[in-house]
Design an enzyme around this catalytic site. Structure first.
Site, PDB file in Angstrom:
ATOM      1  N   SER A   1     -26.971  20.213 -10.035  1.00  0.00           N
ATOM      2  CA  SER A   1     -27.940  19.195  -9.594  1.00  0.00           C
ATOM      3  C   SER A   1     -27.316  17.891  -9.112  1.00  0.00           C
ATOM      4  O   SER A   1     -27.932  16.835  -9.233  1.00  0.00           O
ATOM      5  CB  SER A   1     -28.963  18.905 -10.708  1.00  0.00           C
ATOM      6  OG  SER A   1     -29.783  20.028 -10.929  1.00  0.00           O
TER       7      SER A   1
ATOM      8  N   ASN B   1     -21.328  24.640  -2.056  1.00  0.00           N
ATOM      9  CA  ASN B   1     -21.663  26.045  -2.296  1.00  0.00           C
ATOM     10  C   ASN B   1     -23.027  26.307  -1.668  1.00  0.00           C
ATOM     11  O   ASN B   1     -24.049  25.922  -2.222  1.00  0.00           O
ATOM     12  CB  ASN B   1     -21.689  26.325  -3.807  1.00  0.00           C
ATOM     13  CG  ASN B   1     -22.123  27.754  -4.097  1.00  0.00           C
ATOM     14  OD1 ASN B   1     -22.268  28.570  -3.186  1.00  0.00           O
ATOM     15  ND2 ASN B   1     -22.335  28.057  -5.373  1.00  0.00           N
ATOM     16  N   TRP B   2     -22.997  26.950  -0.532  1.00  0.00           N
ATOM     17  CA  TRP B   2     -24.247  27.178   0.195  1.00  0.00           C
ATOM     18  C   TRP B   2     -25.101  28.295  -0.412  1.00  0.00           C
ATOM     19  O   TRP B   2     -26.238  28.493  -0.014  1.00  0.00           O
ATOM     20  CB  TRP B   2     -23.939  27.488   1.669  1.00  0.00           C
ATOM     21  CG  TRP B   2     -23.947  26.248   2.523  1.00  0.00           C
ATOM     22  CD1 TRP B   2     -23.890  24.961   2.077  1.00  0.00           C
ATOM     23  CD2 TRP B   2     -24.034  26.182   3.951  1.00  0.00           C
ATOM     24  NE1 TRP B   2     -23.928  24.088   3.150  1.00  0.00           N
ATOM     25  CE2 TRP B   2     -24.013  24.822   4.310  1.00  0.00           C
ATOM     26  CE3 TRP B   2     -24.101  27.142   4.960  1.00  0.00           C
ATOM     27  CZ2 TRP B   2     -24.080  24.387   5.633  1.00  0.00           C
ATOM     28  CZ3 TRP B   2     -24.161  26.721   6.284  1.00  0.00           C
ATOM     29  CH2 TRP B   2     -24.158  25.356   6.611  1.00  0.00           C
ATOM     30  N   LYS B   3     -24.485  29.070  -1.310  1.00  0.00           N
ATOM     31  CA  LYS B   3     -25.218  30.205  -1.913  1.00  0.00           C
ATOM     32  C   LYS B   3     -25.767  31.107  -0.806  1.00  0.00           C
ATOM     33  O   LYS B   3     -25.122  31.259   0.229  1.00  0.00           O
ATOM     34  CB  LYS B   3     -26.300  29.685  -2.862  1.00  0.00           C
ATOM     35  CG  LYS B   3     -25.730  28.700  -3.885  1.00  0.00           C
ATOM     36  CD  LYS B   3     -26.646  28.403  -5.020  1.00  0.00           C
ATOM     37  CE  LYS B   3     -25.971  27.408  -5.948  1.00  0.00           C
ATOM     38  NZ  LYS B   3     -26.701  27.169  -7.181  1.00  0.00           N
TER      39      LYS B   3
ATOM     40  N   HIS C   1     -19.163  32.211 -11.169  1.00  0.00           N
ATOM     41  CA  HIS C   1     -20.402  31.427 -11.072  1.00  0.00           C
ATOM     42  C   HIS C   1     -21.469  32.031 -11.985  1.00  0.00           C
ATOM     43  O   HIS C   1     -21.603  33.255 -12.072  1.00  0.00           O
ATOM     44  CB  HIS C   1     -20.898  31.389  -9.622  1.00  0.00           C
ATOM     45  CG  HIS C   1     -21.908  30.298  -9.400  1.00  0.00           C
ATOM     46  ND1 HIS C   1     -23.212  30.412  -9.836  1.00  0.00           N
ATOM     47  CD2 HIS C   1     -21.807  29.069  -8.837  1.00  0.00           C
ATOM     48  CE1 HIS C   1     -23.855  29.285  -9.531  1.00  0.00           C
ATOM     49  NE2 HIS C   1     -23.020  28.459  -8.930  1.00  0.00           N
TER      50      HIS C   1
ATOM     51  N   GLY D   1     -27.593  23.032  -3.728  1.00  0.00           N
ATOM     52  CA  GLY D   1     -28.720  22.712  -2.848  1.00  0.00           C
ATOM     53  C   GLY D   1     -28.496  21.517  -1.931  1.00  0.00           C
ATOM     54  O   GLY D   1     -28.756  21.597  -0.721  1.00  0.00           O
TER      55      GLY D   1
ATOM     56  N   GLY E   1     -29.699  23.652 -10.281  1.00  0.00           N
ATOM     57  CA  GLY E   1     -30.977  23.736  -9.592  1.00  0.00           C
ATOM     58  C   GLY E   1     -32.157  23.173 -10.364  1.00  0.00           C
ATOM     59  O   GLY E   1     -33.309  23.351  -9.967  1.00  0.00           O
TER      60      GLY E   1
ATOM     61  N   GLU F   1     -20.026  23.782 -14.863  1.00  0.00           N
ATOM     62  CA  GLU F   1     -21.408  23.846 -14.395  1.00  0.00           C
ATOM     63  C   GLU F   1     -22.317  24.331 -15.528  1.00  0.00           C
ATOM     64  O   GLU F   1     -22.438  25.544 -15.744  1.00  0.00           O
ATOM     65  CB  GLU F   1     -21.539  24.837 -13.231  1.00  0.00           C
ATOM     66  CG  GLU F   1     -20.812  24.460 -11.977  1.00  0.00           C
ATOM     67  CD  GLU F   1     -21.499  25.020 -10.731  1.00  0.00           C
ATOM     68  OE1 GLU F   1     -21.847  24.218  -9.858  1.00  0.00           O
ATOM     69  OE2 GLU F   1     -21.707  26.243 -10.649  1.00  0.00           O
TER      70      GLU F   1
HETATM   71  P1  13P Z   1     -27.243  22.851  -7.445  1.00  0.00           P
HETATM   72  O1  13P Z   1     -26.412  21.733  -6.902  1.00  0.00           O
HETATM   73  O2  13P Z   1     -28.249  23.366  -6.448  1.00  0.00           O
HETATM   74  O3  13P Z   1     -27.810  22.535  -8.784  1.00  0.00           O
HETATM   75  O4  13P Z   1     -26.234  24.090  -7.643  1.00  0.00           O
HETATM   76  C1  13P Z   1     -25.077  23.885  -8.345  1.00  0.00           C
HETATM   77  C2  13P Z   1     -24.246  25.103  -8.185  1.00  0.00           C
HETATM   78  O5  13P Z   1     -24.558  26.160  -8.689  1.00  0.00           O
HETATM   79  C3  13P Z   1     -23.036  24.987  -7.367  1.00  0.00           C
HETATM   80  O6  13P Z   1     -22.195  26.070  -7.559  1.00  0.00           O
END
Ligand code: 13P
Length: 244
Positions: free
Chosen positions: A205, A11-13, A99, A227, A174, A168
């Site tokens: 994470s 998930n690149w966000k 999400h 991330g 994060g 999640e």
């Molecule tokens: P991180 O891996 O950056 O904690 O993010 C998790 C996330 O929200 C994946 O959808």
């Protein structure tokens, strides 16, 4: 992990421009040695990159997902929105829904439910995110919260085979924090008990250090990585260590 295939969802966000896609070359050559039935690798870039990434990934085992969509499956006067059939048309096979970053912006379970149903209609598979906050965890409400999110989010969803559930915990996203393996094991068991036959991923994470610990959870079907998926070296490391 003893499962048939292991999912890795990137998930690149809100990250990445056209030239960022070059960094995926490393991942592409790394996964050449994997057969489709061992590894399910799904990239979810921002919507701006779905089409070029689709061109790039043709003839690889890597698939593409979107990060969200509008709840309607038809066109409409919805400035700034994209629906599931439009995402499908540019190459998305999956969409992340529910999400916590979008729940925090006001998406509720009913809206998410509508998105899920219409996205399935459009032919997408769903990566359905659920998770509890830190205070809910401290108050031992995790299962109650997850149960509510599942019941409402999947209300009248008939084709549950199209759903992958991603657990999640909000407090793990994060933050560098993760639940204990025993906690994830118990929650995944709980989710699989509620939604029979579902695949369940862990997210929050996940990185190339803690993967050696997390991979020992034997009922998890894979990982949703934020991330750490933005850096191809790290992401390759995560996949390699999982299979080692
Ligand atoms: P991180 O891996 O950056 O904690 O993010 C998790 C996330 O929200 C994946 O959808």
């Amino acid at each position: 992990m003893t499962n048939k295939y292991i999912y890795f969802v990137a998930n690149w966000k809100m990250f990445g421009k056209l030239k960022t896609l070059n960094s995926i070359n490393k991942v592409m050559s790394f996964v050449k040695k994997f057969k489709k039935n061992k590894l399910k690798l799904i990239y979810c870039p921002p919507a701006t990159l779905i089409s070029p990434l689709n061109d790039k990934l043709k003839s690889t085992i890597i698939q593409i997902g979107a990060q969200n969509c509008h709840e309607s499956d038809s066109y409409g006067a919805n400035t700034g929105q994209i629906n599931s059939s439009m995402l499908k048309a540019v190459g998305a096979r999956y969409v992340i829904l529910g999400h916590s970053e979008n729940r925090q912006l006001g998406e509720n379970d009913n809206l998410i439910n509508l998105k899920i149903k219409n996205s399935i209609k459009s032919g997408l598979k769903i990566i359905f995110c659920i998770g509890e906050s830190l205070s809910q965890k401290k108050n031992k409400q995790t299962k109650r919260i997850l149960s509510k999110q599942i019941d409402r989010g999947l209300k009248k969803v008939v084709n549950k085979k199209k759903i992958i559930i991603a657990y999640e915990p909000i407090w793990a996203i994060g933050s560098g924090l993760t639940p204990k393996n025993s906690e994830i094991l118990e929650i995944v068991k709980f989710i699989k008990g509620k939604v029979r036959g579902s695949k369940v991923l862990y997210g929050g994470s996940v990185n190339n250090q803690n993967i050696n610990v997390l991979k020992k959870i034997n009922n998890v079907d894979g990982f949703l990585v934020g991330g750490a998926s933005q850096n191809s070296n790290n992401f390759v490391d995560i996949i390699r260590k999982t299979f080692n």
